[in-house]
Motif scaffolding. Structure first.
Motif, PDB file in Angstrom:
ATOM      1  N   SER A   1       0.785  -1.237   0.000  1.00  0.00           N
ATOM      2  CA  SER A   1       0.000   0.000   0.000  1.00  0.00           C
ATOM      3  C   SER A   1       0.818   1.288   0.000  1.00  0.00           C
ATOM      4  O   SER A   1       0.292   2.347  -0.329  1.00  0.00           O
ATOM      5  CB  SER A   1      -0.950   0.007   1.201  1.00  0.00           C
ATOM      6  OG  SER A   1      -0.210  -0.046   2.405  1.00  0.00           O
TER       7      SER A   1
ATOM      8  N   PHE B   1       3.093   2.674  -1.948  1.00  0.00           N
ATOM      9  CA  PHE B   1       3.220   3.437  -3.185  1.00  0.00           C
ATOM     10  C   PHE B   1       1.890   4.070  -3.594  1.00  0.00           C
ATOM     11  O   PHE B   1       1.860   5.189  -4.083  1.00  0.00           O
ATOM     12  CB  PHE B   1       3.785   2.552  -4.295  1.00  0.00           C
ATOM     13  CG  PHE B   1       5.153   2.034  -3.957  1.00  0.00           C
ATOM     14  CD1 PHE B   1       6.240   2.892  -3.897  1.00  0.00           C
ATOM     15  CD2 PHE B   1       5.353   0.697  -3.656  1.00  0.00           C
ATOM     16  CE1 PHE B   1       7.503   2.433  -3.558  1.00  0.00           C
ATOM     17  CE2 PHE B   1       6.619   0.218  -3.323  1.00  0.00           C
ATOM     18  CZ  PHE B   1       7.688   1.098  -3.273  1.00  0.00           C
ATOM     19  N   THR B   2       0.795   3.360  -3.350  1.00  0.00           N
ATOM     20  CA  THR B   2      -0.520   3.909  -3.676  1.00  0.00           C
ATOM     21  C   THR B   2      -0.874   5.056  -2.738  1.00  0.00           C
ATOM     22  O   THR B   2      -1.316   6.117  -3.181  1.00  0.00           O
ATOM     23  CB  THR B   2      -1.597   2.811  -3.562  1.00  0.00           C
ATOM     24  OG1 THR B   2      -1.224   1.726  -4.402  1.00  0.00           O
ATOM     25  CG2 THR B   2      -2.952   3.340  -3.963  1.00  0.00           C
TER      26      THR B   2
ATOM     27  N   GLN C   1       1.109   6.959  -0.931  1.00  0.00           N
ATOM     28  CA  GLN C   1       2.012   8.097  -1.037  1.00  0.00           C
ATOM     29  C   GLN C   1       1.604   9.061  -2.140  1.00  0.00           C
ATOM     30  O   GLN C   1       1.931  10.235  -2.083  1.00  0.00           O
ATOM     31  CB  GLN C   1       3.446   7.633  -1.310  1.00  0.00           C
ATOM     32  CG  GLN C   1       4.209   7.318  -0.072  1.00  0.00           C
ATOM     33  CD  GLN C   1       5.644   6.950  -0.402  1.00  0.00           C
ATOM     34  OE1 GLN C   1       5.947   6.414  -1.459  1.00  0.00           O
ATOM     35  NE2 GLN C   1       6.534   7.235   0.515  1.00  0.00           N
ATOM     36  N   LYS C   2       0.885   8.575  -3.134  1.00  0.00           N
ATOM     37  CA  LYS C   2       0.491   9.422  -4.256  1.00  0.00           C
ATOM     38  C   LYS C   2      -0.550  10.459  -3.862  1.00  0.00           C
ATOM     39  O   LYS C   2      -0.678  11.484  -4.504  1.00  0.00           O
ATOM     40  CB  LYS C   2      -0.049   8.555  -5.400  1.00  0.00           C
ATOM     41  CG  LYS C   2       1.003   7.699  -6.056  1.00  0.00           C
ATOM     42  CD  LYS C   2       0.387   6.832  -7.127  1.00  0.00           C
ATOM     43  CE  LYS C   2       1.424   5.869  -7.684  1.00  0.00           C
ATOM     44  NZ  LYS C   2       0.836   4.940  -8.662  1.00  0.00           N
ATOM     45  N   HIS C   3      -1.318  10.175  -2.818  1.00  0.00           N
ATOM     46  CA  HIS C   3      -2.368  11.099  -2.396  1.00  0.00           C
ATOM     47  C   HIS C   3      -1.742  12.281  -1.669  1.00  0.00           C
ATOM     48  O   HIS C   3      -1.096  12.116  -0.636  1.00  0.00           O
ATOM     49  CB  HIS C   3      -3.385  10.400  -1.497  1.00  0.00           C
ATOM     50  CG  HIS C   3      -4.123   9.303  -2.198  1.00  0.00           C
ATOM     51  ND1 HIS C   3      -5.075   9.547  -3.155  1.00  0.00           N
ATOM     52  CD2 HIS C   3      -4.016   7.958  -2.101  1.00  0.00           C
ATOM     53  CE1 HIS C   3      -5.549   8.405  -3.612  1.00  0.00           C
ATOM     54  NE2 HIS C   3      -4.918   7.414  -2.989  1.00  0.00           N
ATOM     55  N   GLN C   4      -1.951  13.456  -2.223  1.00  0.00           N
ATOM     56  CA  GLN C   4      -1.404  14.669  -1.623  1.00  0.00           C
ATOM     57  C   GLN C   4      -2.413  15.243  -0.638  1.00  0.00           C
ATOM     58  O   GLN C   4      -3.613  15.222  -0.875  1.00  0.00           O
ATOM     59  CB  GLN C   4      -1.084  15.712  -2.710  1.00  0.00           C
ATOM     60  CG  GLN C   4      -0.005  15.273  -3.669  1.00  0.00           C
ATOM     61  CD  GLN C   4       1.327  15.058  -2.964  1.00  0.00           C
ATOM     62  OE1 GLN C   4       1.698  15.804  -2.075  1.00  0.00           O
ATOM     63  NE2 GLN C   4       2.043  14.015  -3.358  1.00  0.00           N
TER      64      GLN C   4
ATOM     65  N   ILE D   1       4.017   7.570   6.406  1.00  0.00           N
ATOM     66  CA  ILE D   1       3.821   8.599   5.378  1.00  0.00           C
ATOM     67  C   ILE D   1       3.669   9.967   6.020  1.00  0.00           C
ATOM     68  O   ILE D   1       4.337  10.934   5.641  1.00  0.00           O
ATOM     69  CB  ILE D   1       2.599   8.269   4.493  1.00  0.00           C
ATOM     70  CG1 ILE D   1       2.896   7.071   3.595  1.00  0.00           C
ATOM     71  CG2 ILE D   1       2.202   9.485   3.637  1.00  0.00           C
ATOM     72  CD1 ILE D   1       1.682   6.546   2.848  1.00  0.00           C
TER      73      ILE D   1
ATOM     74  N   ARG E   1       6.337  13.065   5.900  1.00  0.00           N
ATOM     75  CA  ARG E   1       5.933  14.339   5.291  1.00  0.00           C
ATOM     76  C   ARG E   1       6.111  15.501   6.264  1.00  0.00           C
ATOM     77  O   ARG E   1       6.500  16.595   5.860  1.00  0.00           O
ATOM     78  CB  ARG E   1       4.491  14.257   4.798  1.00  0.00           C
ATOM     79  CG  ARG E   1       4.363  13.449   3.523  1.00  0.00           C
ATOM     80  CD  ARG E   1       2.956  13.433   3.002  1.00  0.00           C
ATOM     81  NE  ARG E   1       2.879  12.664   1.765  1.00  0.00           N
ATOM     82  CZ  ARG E   1       1.741  12.275   1.219  1.00  0.00           C
ATOM     83  NH1 ARG E   1       0.592  12.585   1.778  1.00  0.00           N
ATOM     84  NH2 ARG E   1       1.751  11.584   0.096  1.00  0.00           N
TER      85      ARG E   1
END
Length: 192
Positions: A54, A56-57, A59-62, A111, A115
């Motif tokens: 999960s 990589f999926t 992490q794409k959500h900003q 994540i 961040r």
């Protein structure tokens, strides 16, 4: 979040993810009478598999930087609840569900923590900051191992899970109060 709070958050997160691991297999053997090495290894590694699938999926959500701390708090609460349910359940399907939920919580926690760390204004002190963060995670592992061993010996097999969950819930409460007070101060200064 201020740098000292990020260090504390990193310590608590790493501490809590490590404290239950030394005795999870013993818990499975005692509560579920599982002795197959393959099954023990699968259940032990399941949260990490969820993380690897999960990360990589997700992490794409900003998200806005201001939402990262709330996402971190939510991950702490989910992780705490998964610890409690894992240590108390007698249902194999609930155990599997909690291990998957644990993997999701670990993923969201890493994540959001990463961040938040990336938003630090480092002013050419990157090596020092990341050195401290790495050191803090190692100290968290050492403390978790010691407390897990002592609590297991004194209080039983579920103690490391309960301690990990308790520390996570206290930290999430502390961070929630901090964020609410900070938001209140920002709102007051905006209206003044």
């Amino acid at each position: 979040m201020p740098y000292p709070y990020l260090l504390l958050a990193s310590f608590i997160f790493n501490f809590s993810t490590v404290i239950s691991f030394p005795y999870f297999i013993t818990l499975l053997q005692n509560h579920f009478d599982i002795h197959s090495g393959v099954m023990l290894g699968f259940l032990f590694g399941l949260p990490h598999v969820v993380y690897l699938i999960s990360i990589f999926t997700l992490q794409k959500h900003q998200q806005k930087p201001s939402h990262q701390t709330w996402m971190f708090i939510i991950s702490l609460i989910i992780l705490a609840l998964s610890f409690y349910w894992q240590s108390l359940t007698a249902s194999f399907s609930i155990l599997i569900t909690m291990r998957i939920l644990m993997g999701v919580a670990i993923t969201l926690g890493f994540i959001s923590l990463n961040r938040m760390i990336s938003t630090l204004k480092l002013q050419k002190q990157e090596g020092k900051v990341f050195g401290w963060l790495d050191s803090i995670s190692k100290w968290a592992g050492v403390c978790a191992g010691l407390i897990a061993g002592i609590s297991y010996q004194s209080l039983g097999i579920t103690a490391p899970f309960a301690i990990g969950g308790f520390v996570l819930l206290i930290t999430s409460l502390f961070l929630s109060i901090y964020l609410c007070k900070r938001q209140h101060m920002i709102t007051r200064s905006y209206h003044a």
